[in-house]
Scaffold this active site. Structure first.
Site, short mmCIF file in Angstrom:
data_model
loop_
_atom_site.label_atom_id
_atom_site.label_comp_id
_atom_site.label_asym_id
_atom_site.label_seq_id
_atom_site.Cartn_x
_atom_site.Cartn_y
_atom_site.Cartn_z
N HIS A 37 0.72 -1.30 -0.31
CA HIS A 37 0.18 0.10 -0.04
C HIS A 37 0.85 1.08 -0.18
O HIS A 37 0.48 2.00 -0.67
CB HIS A 37 -0.66 0.31 1.12
CG HIS A 37 -1.58 -0.43 0.79
ND1 HIS A 37 -2.49 -2.16 0.99
CD2 HIS A 37 -3.51 -0.28 0.63
CE1 HIS A 37 -3.35 -2.21 0.61
NE2 HIS A 37 -3.84 -1.20 1.08
N LYS A 102 -9.69 -7.20 8.47
CA LYS A 102 -10.48 -7.41 9.45
C LYS A 102 -10.37 -6.71 10.71
O LYS A 102 -9.22 -5.77 10.79
CB LYS A 102 -10.54 -9.03 10.39
CG LYS A 102 -9.02 -8.77 10.57
CD LYS A 102 -8.40 -10.64 11.19
CE LYS A 102 -6.50 -10.27 12.14
NZ LYS A 102 -6.52 -11.69 12.36
#
Length: 186
Positions: A37, A102
């Site tokens: 990222h 999550k």
């Protein structure tokens, strides 16, 4: 009853999903964790092309284990999403419409989701071996030097996910807690 969802995922289709919806996701998704990222956002900041088409993309926060037993990928369970929070708003603004991981997300990520029409799916932590059976094809697209955290293109079929945060900003962590507390009062 699970909702069938296909990736790439348009903002219009993302906006139809609601917090708490159980979904079966099929199609092309990408894998990336925090190191990948960071590199993607550096490319965006420099005005350079990304190694994949981010428009309508779904990114799964996973660092899978090596493939084995004839499967295209090893265990592929979700990682904690907040590590991507510093980067997600830029990728959402660039066209990403879905994220799988999550845990909770920051206010900045939720604001970007509402503005651009994106959703956050939760996958079951601890069920990586089971989830890997939904992966029909896997190939490294970029950042091979990151090993398990390389950017991969996956073809998935009926990957079970739940809409944790919808494109309106409704959050299952908040909604679920509120409903639970209300049930205790009854």
């Amino acid at each position: 009853m699970a909702i069938k969802v296909t990736a790439p995922l348009s903002p219009e289709d993302a906006r139809k999903l609601r917090c708490g919806d159980s979904c079966l996701l099929s199609g092309v998704i990408y894998t990336a964790r925090d190191a990948a990222h960071k590199r993607l956002c550096e490319l965006l900041s420099a005005g350079k092309e990304l190694p994949f088409d981010v428009k309508n993309s779904v990114i799964y926060y996973v660092g899978p284990t090596p493939e084995h037993d004839g499967l295209p990928i090893g265990s592929a369970g979700p990682t904690t999403s907040y590590r991507m929070d510093a980067y997600s708003p830029a990728l959402i603004a660039a066209g990403e419409t879905g994220m799988i991981g999550k845990g909770r997300r920051s206010a900045a990520v939720v604001a970007a989701m509402r503005e651009h029409g994106a959703v956050y799916f939760g996958a079951i932590g601890g069920a990586g071996a089971l989830l890997s059976h939904c992966v029909k094809m896997a190939e490294v697209v970029a950042y091979d030097d990151l090993g398990a955290e390389a950017l991969r293109r996956l073809v998935v079929e009926d990957l079970p996910v739940t809409v944790v945060i919808d494109a309106e900003g409704n959050d299952l962590y908040e909604k679920g807690r509120k409903e639970y507390l209300e049930s205790l009062r009854k």
